[in-house]
Design a protein around this motif. Structure first.
Motif, PDB file in Angstrom:
ATOM      1  N   ALA A  63      12.312 -18.349 -12.145  1.00 58.22           N
ATOM      2  CA  ALA A  63      13.448 -17.567 -11.670  1.00 58.22           C
ATOM      3  C   ALA A  63      14.589 -17.525 -12.682  1.00 58.22           C
ATOM      4  N   GLN A  64      14.528 -18.361 -13.691  1.00 60.62           N
ATOM      5  CA  GLN A  64      15.595 -18.403 -14.683  1.00 60.62           C
ATOM      6  C   GLN A  64      15.583 -17.121 -15.508  1.00 60.62           C
ATOM      7  N   ALA A  65      16.746 -16.543 -15.705  1.00 58.20           N
ATOM      8  CA  ALA A  65      16.867 -15.315 -16.492  1.00 58.20           C
ATOM      9  C   ALA A  65      16.807 -15.664 -17.977  1.00 58.20           C
ATOM     10  N   PRO A  66      16.263 -14.777 -18.786  1.00 57.07           N
ATOM     11  CA  PRO A  66      16.237 -15.048 -20.228  1.00 57.07           C
ATOM     12  C   PRO A  66      17.662 -15.040 -20.790  1.00 57.07           C
ATOM     13  N   ALA A  67      17.931 -15.956 -21.708  1.00 55.99           N
ATOM     14  CA  ALA A  67      19.275 -16.094 -22.259  1.00 55.99           C
ATOM     15  C   ALA A  67      19.584 -14.988 -23.259  1.00 55.99           C
ATOM     16  N   VAL A  68      18.582 -14.517 -23.980  1.00 57.80           N
ATOM     17  CA  VAL A  68      18.802 -13.521 -25.015  1.00 57.80           C
ATOM     18  C   VAL A  68      17.944 -12.301 -24.714  1.00 57.80           C
ATOM     19  N   ALA A  69      18.561 -11.128 -24.715  1.00 57.95           N
ATOM     20  CA  ALA A  69      17.816  -9.888 -24.512  1.00 57.95           C
ATOM     21  C   ALA A  69      17.272  -9.415 -25.853  1.00 57.95           C
ATOM     22  N   THR A  70      16.009  -9.021 -25.856  1.00 60.75           N
ATOM     23  CA  THR A  70      15.395  -8.536 -27.089  1.00 60.75           C
ATOM     24  C   THR A  70      15.007  -7.078 -26.919  1.00 60.75           C
ATOM     25  N   ASP A  71      14.807  -6.410 -28.042  1.00 59.52           N
ATOM     26  CA  ASP A  71      14.394  -5.013 -27.998  1.00 59.52           C
ATOM     27  C   ASP A  71      12.924  -4.889 -27.645  1.00 59.52           C
ATOM     28  N   GLN A  72      12.151  -5.890 -27.995  1.00 58.99           N
ATOM     29  CA  GLN A  72      10.719  -5.857 -27.699  1.00 58.99           C
ATOM     30  C   GLN A  72      10.474  -6.387 -26.288  1.00 58.99           C
ATOM     31  N   PRO A  73       9.467  -5.851 -25.611  1.00 57.92           N
ATOM     32  CA  PRO A  73       9.169  -6.361 -24.270  1.00 57.92           C
ATOM     33  C   PRO A  73       8.608  -7.774 -24.351  1.00 57.92           C
ATOM     34  N   GLU A  74       8.891  -8.531 -23.325  1.00 53.80           N
ATOM     35  CA  GLU A  74       8.332  -9.874 -23.266  1.00 53.80           C
ATOM     36  C   GLU A  74       6.842  -9.794 -22.975  1.00 53.80           C
ATOM     37  N   MET A  75       6.178 -10.909 -23.122  1.00 55.13           N
ATOM     38  CA  MET A  75       4.728 -10.916 -22.967  1.00 55.13           C
ATOM     39  C   MET A  75       4.314 -10.481 -21.561  1.00 55.13           C
ATOM     40  N   ALA A  76       5.008 -10.947 -20.536  1.00 52.70           N
ATOM     41  CA  ALA A  76       4.643 -10.577 -19.167  1.00 52.70           C
ATOM     42  C   ALA A  76       4.823  -9.079 -18.950  1.00 52.70           C
ATOM     43  N   ASP A  77       5.884  -8.506 -19.531  1.00 57.99           N
ATOM     44  CA  ASP A  77       6.096  -7.066 -19.398  1.00 57.99           C
ATOM     45  C   ASP A  77       4.985  -6.283 -20.092  1.00 57.99           C
ATOM     46  N   ALA A  78       4.588  -6.762 -21.269  1.00 58.36           N
ATOM     47  CA  ALA A  78       3.511  -6.085 -21.994  1.00 58.36           C
ATOM     48  C   ALA A  78       2.194  -6.194 -21.241  1.00 58.36           C
ATOM     49  N   LEU A  79       1.924  -7.384 -20.688  1.00 60.48           N
ATOM     50  CA  LEU A  79       0.689  -7.561 -19.926  1.00 60.48           C
ATOM     51  C   LEU A  79       0.703  -6.718 -18.659  1.00 60.48           C
ATOM     52  N   ARG A  80       1.856  -6.627 -18.013  1.00 64.27           N
ATOM     53  CA  ARG A  80       1.964  -5.824 -16.797  1.00 64.27           C
ATOM     54  C   ARG A  80       1.778  -4.345 -17.127  1.00 64.27           C
ATOM     55  N   ALA A  81       2.346  -3.921 -18.227  1.00 66.78           N
ATOM     56  CA  ALA A  81       2.235  -2.515 -18.617  1.00 66.78           C
ATOM     57  C   ALA A  81       0.794  -2.130 -18.919  1.00 66.78           C
ATOM     58  N   SER A  82       0.030  -3.053 -19.498  1.00 62.98           N
ATOM     59  CA  SER A  82      -1.359  -2.740 -19.831  1.00 62.98           C
ATOM     60  C   SER A  82      -2.314  -3.080 -18.685  1.00 62.98           C
ATOM     61  N   GLY A  83      -1.802  -3.687 -17.609  1.00 62.06           N
ATOM     62  CA  GLY A  83      -2.642  -4.020 -16.465  1.00 62.06           C
ATOM     63  C   GLY A  83      -3.396  -5.332 -16.616  1.00 62.06           C
ATOM     64  N   LYS A  84      -3.133  -6.059 -17.690  1.00 58.02           N
ATOM     65  CA  LYS A  84      -3.849  -7.317 -17.919  1.00 58.02           C
ATOM     66  C   LYS A  84      -3.222  -8.497 -17.190  1.00 58.02           C
ATOM     67  N   ILE A  85      -2.045  -8.322 -16.629  1.00 58.58           N
ATOM     68  CA  ILE A  85      -1.384  -9.421 -15.929  1.00 58.58           C
ATOM     69  C   ILE A  85      -2.209  -9.874 -14.733  1.00 58.58           C
ATOM     70  N   TYR A  86      -2.921  -8.937 -14.127  1.00 56.99           N
ATOM     71  CA  TYR A  86      -3.750  -9.281 -12.971  1.00 56.99           C
ATOM     72  C   TYR A  86      -4.917 -10.170 -13.377  1.00 56.99           C
ATOM     73  N   VAL A  87      -5.426  -9.959 -14.575  1.00 57.05           N
ATOM     74  CA  VAL A  87      -6.501 -10.811 -15.083  1.00 57.05           C
ATOM     75  C   VAL A  87      -5.969 -12.227 -15.313  1.00 57.05           C
ATOM     76  N   VAL A  88      -4.777 -12.319 -15.874  1.00 62.95           N
ATOM     77  CA  VAL A  88      -4.162 -13.624 -16.130  1.00 62.95           C
ATOM     78  C   VAL A  88      -3.937 -14.362 -14.812  1.00 62.95           C
ATOM     79  N   VAL A  89      -3.383 -13.663 -13.831  1.00 67.63           N
ATOM     80  CA  VAL A  89      -3.132 -14.279 -12.529  1.00 67.63           C
ATOM     81  C   VAL A  89      -4.443 -14.707 -11.882  1.00 67.63           C
ATOM     82  N   LEU A  90      -5.470 -13.881 -11.962  1.00 68.83           N
ATOM     83  CA  LEU A  90      -6.764 -14.216 -11.382  1.00 68.83           C
ATOM     84  C   LEU A  90      -7.365 -15.458 -12.031  1.00 68.83           C
ATOM     85  N   VAL A  91      -7.264 -15.555 -13.340  1.00 65.83           N
ATOM     86  CA  VAL A  91      -7.798 -16.726 -14.038  1.00 65.83           C
ATOM     87  C   VAL A  91      -7.044 -17.988 -13.618  1.00 65.83           C
ATOM     88  N   ILE A  92      -5.730 -17.891 -13.494  1.00 66.09           N
ATOM     89  CA  ILE A  92      -4.937 -19.048 -13.075  1.00 66.09           C
ATOM     90  C   ILE A  92      -5.318 -19.468 -11.657  1.00 66.09           C
TER      91      ILE A  92
END
Length: 85
Positions: free
Chosen positions: A28-57
């Motif tokens: 729940a902690q917000a990131p301290a520094v905003a970056t121009d590049q998407p974070e890993m979770a955003d990139a995984l969510r955008a490509s639909g791979k986040i569901y694979v990560v969640v399923l594996v966990i």
């Protein structure tokens, strides 16, 4: 038998609940520094791979929980055998 199963499930729940609450607080902690590049979770969510990560966990945690349940049953059975001697 039902009482032992309920006891086992309550112990597993009691062990996992603090971990889940701690993980929720950390995530729940917000990131301290905003970056121009998407974070890993955003990139995984955008490509639909986040569901694979969640399923594996979920699969890994389920396997660990089942292993602990089986191990507890075996230890309980061995304790009963020792008490019976």
């Amino acid at each position: 038998m039902k009482n032992k199963t309920n006891n086992l499930l309550s112990r597993a729940f009691a062990l996992l609940l603090p971990l889940l609450l701690l993980a929720g607080a950390v995530l729940a902690q917000a990131p301290a520094v905003a970056t121009d590049q998407p974070e890993m979770a955003d990139a995984l969510r955008a490509s639909g791979k986040i569901y694979v990560v969640v399923l594996v966990i979920v699969i890994i945690l389920s396997g660990l929980l089942l292993y602990l349940v089986r191990l507890d049953r075996k230890v309980s059975r061995l304790e009963r055998e020792i008490e019976g001697r």
